[in-house]
Design a protein around this motif. Structure first.
Motif, PDB file in Angstrom:
ATOM      1  N   GLY A  52       0.844  -1.188   0.000  1.00 31.04           N
ATOM      2  CA  GLY A  52       0.000   0.000   0.000  1.00 31.04           C
ATOM      3  C   GLY A  52       0.878   1.236   0.000  1.00 31.04           C
ATOM      4  N   ARG A  53       2.036   1.113  -0.647  1.00 29.90           N
ATOM      5  CA  ARG A  53       3.028   2.188  -0.645  1.00 29.90           C
ATOM      6  C   ARG A  53       2.758   3.130  -1.804  1.00 29.90           C
ATOM      7  N   PRO A  54       2.730   4.443  -1.563  1.00 25.79           N
ATOM      8  CA  PRO A  54       2.490   5.375  -2.664  1.00 25.79           C
ATOM      9  C   PRO A  54       3.610   5.316  -3.696  1.00 25.79           C
TER      10      PRO A  54
ATOM     11  N   LEU B 195      23.513   4.112  -0.871  1.00 23.91           N
ATOM     12  CA  LEU B 195      24.053   5.206  -1.681  1.00 23.91           C
ATOM     13  C   LEU B 195      23.085   5.534  -2.803  1.00 23.91           C
ATOM     14  N   VAL B 196      22.829   6.814  -2.992  1.00 26.11           N
ATOM     15  CA  VAL B 196      21.956   7.285  -4.066  1.00 26.11           C
ATOM     16  C   VAL B 196      22.838   7.888  -5.161  1.00 26.11           C
ATOM     17  N   LEU B 197      22.700   7.335  -6.368  1.00 25.76           N
ATOM     18  CA  LEU B 197      23.573   7.707  -7.498  1.00 25.76           C
ATOM     19  C   LEU B 197      22.754   7.843  -8.774  1.00 25.76           C
TER      20      LEU B 197
ATOM     21  N   GLY C  75      10.367   7.365 -10.509  1.00 28.14           N
ATOM     22  CA  GLY C  75      10.531   8.383 -11.539  1.00 28.14           C
ATOM     23  C   GLY C  75      11.749   9.268 -11.345  1.00 28.14           C
ATOM     24  N   LEU C  76      12.482   9.075 -10.247  1.00 31.81           N
ATOM     25  CA  LEU C  76      13.686   9.888 -10.028  1.00 31.81           C
ATOM     26  C   LEU C  76      14.786   9.437 -10.985  1.00 31.81           C
ATOM     27  N   ASP C  77      15.713  10.332 -11.255  1.00 33.93           N
ATOM     28  CA  ASP C  77      16.831  10.007 -12.126  1.00 33.93           C
ATOM     29  C   ASP C  77      17.959   9.339 -11.331  1.00 33.93           C
ATOM     30  N   ALA C  78      17.719   9.076 -10.055  1.00 33.48           N
ATOM     31  CA  ALA C  78      18.737   8.470  -9.197  1.00 33.48           C
ATOM     32  C   ALA C  78      18.231   7.140  -8.654  1.00 33.48           C
ATOM     33  N   VAL C  79      19.182   6.240  -8.406  1.00 26.45           N
ATOM     34  CA  VAL C  79      18.829   4.936  -7.854  1.00 26.45           C
ATOM     35  C   VAL C  79      19.546   4.761  -6.513  1.00 26.45           C
ATOM     36  N   ALA C  80      18.866   4.100  -5.580  1.00 19.34           N
ATOM     37  CA  ALA C  80      19.448   3.829  -4.266  1.00 19.34           C
ATOM     38  C   ALA C  80      19.946   2.390  -4.245  1.00 19.34           C
TER      39      ALA C  80
ATOM     40  N   ALA D  78      13.913  -3.795  -2.545  1.00 24.19           N
ATOM     41  CA  ALA D  78      13.266  -4.198  -1.301  1.00 24.19           C
ATOM     42  C   ALA D  78      13.099  -3.031  -0.341  1.00 24.19           C
ATOM     43  N   PRO D  79      11.877  -2.593  -0.140  1.00 26.61           N
ATOM     44  CA  PRO D  79      11.594  -1.715   0.992  1.00 26.61           C
ATOM     45  C   PRO D  79      11.352  -2.598   2.217  1.00 26.61           C
ATOM     46  N   SER D  80      11.102  -1.981   3.334  1.00 33.00           N
ATOM     47  CA  SER D  80      10.797  -2.759   4.526  1.00 33.00           C
ATOM     48  C   SER D  80       9.492  -3.537   4.316  1.00 33.00           C
ATOM     49  N   ALA D  81       9.428  -4.749   4.876  1.00 32.07           N
ATOM     50  CA  ALA D  81       8.314  -5.668   4.616  1.00 32.07           C
ATOM     51  C   ALA D  81       7.152  -5.422   5.577  1.00 32.07           C
TER      52      ALA D  81
ATOM     53  N   ILE E 249      17.190  -0.741  12.723  1.00 31.13           N
ATOM     54  CA  ILE E 249      16.474   0.337  12.026  1.00 31.13           C
ATOM     55  C   ILE E 249      17.029   0.440  10.608  1.00 31.13           C
ATOM     56  N   GLU E 250      16.305   1.154   9.747  1.00 29.01           N
ATOM     57  CA  GLU E 250      16.639   1.234   8.336  1.00 29.01           C
ATOM     58  C   GLU E 250      18.007   1.894   8.123  1.00 29.01           C
ATOM     59  N   SER E 251      18.557   1.613   6.944  1.00 29.73           N
ATOM     60  CA  SER E 251      19.894   2.107   6.604  1.00 29.73           C
ATOM     61  C   SER E 251      19.979   3.630   6.577  1.00 29.73           C
TER      62      SER E 251
ATOM     63  N   ILE F  53      23.087  13.349   3.695  1.00 28.27           N
ATOM     64  CA  ILE F  53      22.317  12.318   4.401  1.00 28.27           C
ATOM     65  C   ILE F  53      20.832  12.608   4.203  1.00 28.27           C
ATOM     66  N   LEU F  54      20.161  11.733   3.446  1.00 29.49           N
ATOM     67  CA  LEU F  54      18.724  11.905   3.196  1.00 29.49           C
ATOM     68  C   LEU F  54      17.907  11.279   4.319  1.00 29.49           C
ATOM     69  N   ARG F  55      18.460  10.221   4.899  1.00 28.16           N
ATOM     70  CA  ARG F  55      17.775   9.549   6.015  1.00 28.16           C
ATOM     71  C   ARG F  55      18.846   9.108   7.000  1.00 28.16           C
TER      72      ARG F  55
ATOM     73  N   GLN G 109       9.382  12.618  -4.709  1.00 31.11           N
ATOM     74  CA  GLN G 109      10.019  13.097  -3.489  1.00 31.11           C
ATOM     75  C   GLN G 109      11.510  12.845  -3.562  1.00 31.11           C
ATOM     76  N   ARG G 110      12.265  13.841  -3.164  1.00 34.46           N
ATOM     77  CA  ARG G 110      13.716  13.692  -3.156  1.00 34.46           C
ATOM     78  C   ARG G 110      14.142  12.687  -2.084  1.00 34.46           C
ATOM     79  N   SER G 111      13.471  12.747  -0.989  1.00 32.50           N
ATOM     80  CA  SER G 111      13.943  12.016   0.178  1.00 32.50           C
ATOM     81  C   SER G 111      12.760  11.386   0.913  1.00 32.50           C
ATOM     82  N   PRO G 112      12.212  10.342   0.309  1.00 34.05           N
ATOM     83  CA  PRO G 112      10.928   9.843   0.772  1.00 34.05           C
ATOM     84  C   PRO G 112      10.943   9.258   2.179  1.00 34.05           C
ATOM     85  N   GLY G 113      12.081   8.760   2.633  1.00 39.83           N
ATOM     86  CA  GLY G 113      12.146   8.236   3.989  1.00 39.83           C
ATOM     87  C   GLY G 113      11.845   9.317   5.001  1.00 39.83           C
ATOM     88  N   MET G 114      11.778  10.564   4.531  1.00 44.28           N
ATOM     89  CA  MET G 114      11.519  11.692   5.398  1.00 44.28           C
ATOM     90  C   MET G 114      10.017  11.951   5.544  1.00 44.28           C
TER      91      MET G 114
HETATM   92  P1  AMP Z   1      12.087   1.814   2.955  1.00 44.55           P
HETATM   93  O1  AMP Z   1      12.496   0.743   2.051  1.00 44.55           O
HETATM   94  O2  AMP Z   1      10.620   1.913   3.188  1.00 44.55           O
HETATM   95  O3  AMP Z   1      12.889   1.820   4.204  1.00 44.55           O
HETATM   96  O4  AMP Z   1      12.451   3.147   2.171  1.00 44.55           O
HETATM   97  C1  AMP Z   1      13.487   3.240   1.237  1.00 44.55           C
HETATM   98  C2  AMP Z   1      14.046   4.621   1.329  1.00 44.55           C
HETATM   99  O5  AMP Z   1      15.261   4.751   0.586  1.00 44.55           O
HETATM  100  C3  AMP Z   1      13.161   5.693   0.755  1.00 44.55           C
HETATM  101  O6  AMP Z   1      12.121   6.048   1.611  1.00 44.55           O
HETATM  102  C4  AMP Z   1      14.169   6.817   0.565  1.00 44.55           C
HETATM  103  O7  AMP Z   1      14.481   7.467   1.770  1.00 44.55           O
HETATM  104  C5  AMP Z   1      15.390   6.077   0.110  1.00 44.55           C
HETATM  105  N1  AMP Z   1      15.500   6.062  -1.350  1.00 44.55           N
HETATM  106  C6  AMP Z   1      15.267   5.028  -2.162  1.00 44.55           C
HETATM  107  N2  AMP Z   1      15.491   5.352  -3.448  1.00 44.55           N
HETATM  108  C7  AMP Z   1      15.857   6.648  -3.464  1.00 44.55           C
HETATM  109  C8  AMP Z   1      16.219   7.570  -4.503  1.00 44.55           C
HETATM  110  N3  AMP Z   1      16.243   7.206  -5.796  1.00 44.55           N
HETATM  111  N4  AMP Z   1      16.515   8.825  -4.135  1.00 44.55           N
HETATM  112  C9  AMP Z   1      16.494   9.193  -2.845  1.00 44.55           C
HETATM  113  N5  AMP Z   1      16.177   8.365  -1.813  1.00 44.55           N
HETATM  114  C10 AMP Z   1      15.866   7.100  -2.116  1.00 44.55           C
END
Ligand code: AMP
Ligand code: MG
Length: 344
Positions: free
Chosen positions: A60-62, A102-104, A117-122, A144-147, A182-184, A196-198, A235-240
């Protein structure tokens, strides 16, 4: 869907048959929940658009919230990017495998759905032996996001996953409780600084030490976005997202100096308000009916225990969780961040 099978694997020696079964399921486009040292992940083939889309549906993740691609080695990480600055090599050599993302700039073959849709990958190499064995056997990067369901507390055990997503995944691998908890830490290396985004358990000071002499400064992003706000731009920094990692109960955070006020507020709330659970490190509360849970005063041990404590509070039917805020010290930044989001 029926409850997913749970396969227990010994982290010291994960059964190759079990790993092969999970890897095959991933390659067929299925969802596999697996242990990492941070939290349990909900995995899908990161290069398979439909498989990644299924993660979003299950949680149910946006769609604006991108996922982290997990890889077994630096070569596989680089293959997902179109630029790999010297700072990425430096941080990878110091912290990988481990709780650093790392976001690149993203390579063209990484589907947009994985990066929202971001031009960067984590990207990240996890340290859990079951995760590494799975990544090697799958031969594809695993998004993989958190389960857990969106905004809820992340899972640090296979049982947490089962309770939240048991009917929505193909298989759950049980590799024991997550050691970090806790998350990375997420660091953006797309610009001249390491941003540091998160925050996480790898602290700003750790990154500064690793990058000393490279000319790359470390900065912490401050922008917070609302989880309510549907925005057109990714969102630039969705974990926020402001409410995230949140239990069902109300959460009150307090500084040790505010203890008398909390005592008064608890007394005013009264017994009828239901089960009150207090997570405390240094203070005690005078509320006689609160269930007190002592939390470690060391950040690493605290992080290992936090989500299990929040899950347990939810499972016990707590109406309120009162939490003593940890010190305003860099080593606690990741935990203070998660606690603040849990309290919103
Ligand atoms: P979660 O897996 O729910 O812990 O969340 C993954 C988190 O990684 C996201 O909420 C963002 O904070 C971060 N993240 C993943 N991909 C990107 C990206 N392309 N740009 C910036 N942050 C990212
Ligand atoms: Mg999450």
């Amino acid at each position: 869907m029926a409850d997913a099978p749970l396969l227990t694997l010994d982290p010291g020696n994960p059964d190759p048959m079990g790993i092969a079964r999970a890897a095959a399921l991933l390659r067929r486009g299925g969802l596999v929940a697996f242990p990492t040292e941070t939290v349990y992940g909900l995995g899908a083939n990161a290069l398979d658009e439909q498989a990644v889309a299924a993660i979003y549906t299950a949680k149910g993740r946006p769609a604006w919230n991108p996922v982290i691609a997990h890889v077994p080695d630096v070569a596989a990480a680089r293959a997902l990017t179109r630029a790999w600055p010297a700072a990425a090599d430096t941080l990878a050599s110091v912290f990988w495998p481990g709780p650093l993302t790392l976001v690149l700039p993203k390579a063209p073959h990484v589907p947009d759905v994985a990066t929202a849709g971001l031009d960067a990958v984590a990207v990240r190499i996890p340290a859990h032996p079951v995760a590494l064995a799975l990544l090697r056997a799958a031969g594809v990067p695993i998004a993989a996001p958190s389960a857990n369901r969106f905004t809820q507390v992340s899972p640090t055990t296979a049982q947490h996953v089962q309770a939240s997503l048991g009917d929505r995944v193909g298989l759950i691998l049980d590799g024991g409780p997550s050691a970090v908890g806790i998350e990375s830490t997420v660091v953006d290396l797309t610009g001249p600084e390491a941003v540091i985004l998160r925050p996480g358990m790898i602290a700003a000071a750790d990154l500064e030490v690793a990058l000393r002499g490279t000319g790359v400064a470390v900065r912490t992003a401050t922008a917070t976005v609302s989880h309510h706000a549907p925005t057109a731009a990714p969102q630039r920094s969705p974990g926020m997202a402001d409410r995230h990692y949140a239990p069902r109960a109300d959460v009150w955070l307090f500084d040790p100096a505010q203890q008398p006020e909390i005592d008064t507020a608890l007394a005013a709330r009264g017994q009828a308000a239901g089960l009150v659970i207090a997570l405390l490190s240094t203070t005690t509360l005078s509320a006689p009916d609160a269930t007190i849970r002592r939390m470690p005063d060391d950040p690493a041990a605290y992080a290992r225990a936090l989500y299990a404590a929040l899950h347990a509070a939810d499972a016990a039917g707590a109406s309120l969780i009162v939490i003593e805020r940890p010190p305003a010290d860099d080593r606690w930044a990741g935990l203070r961040d998660r606690l603040a989001r849990a309290a919103r």
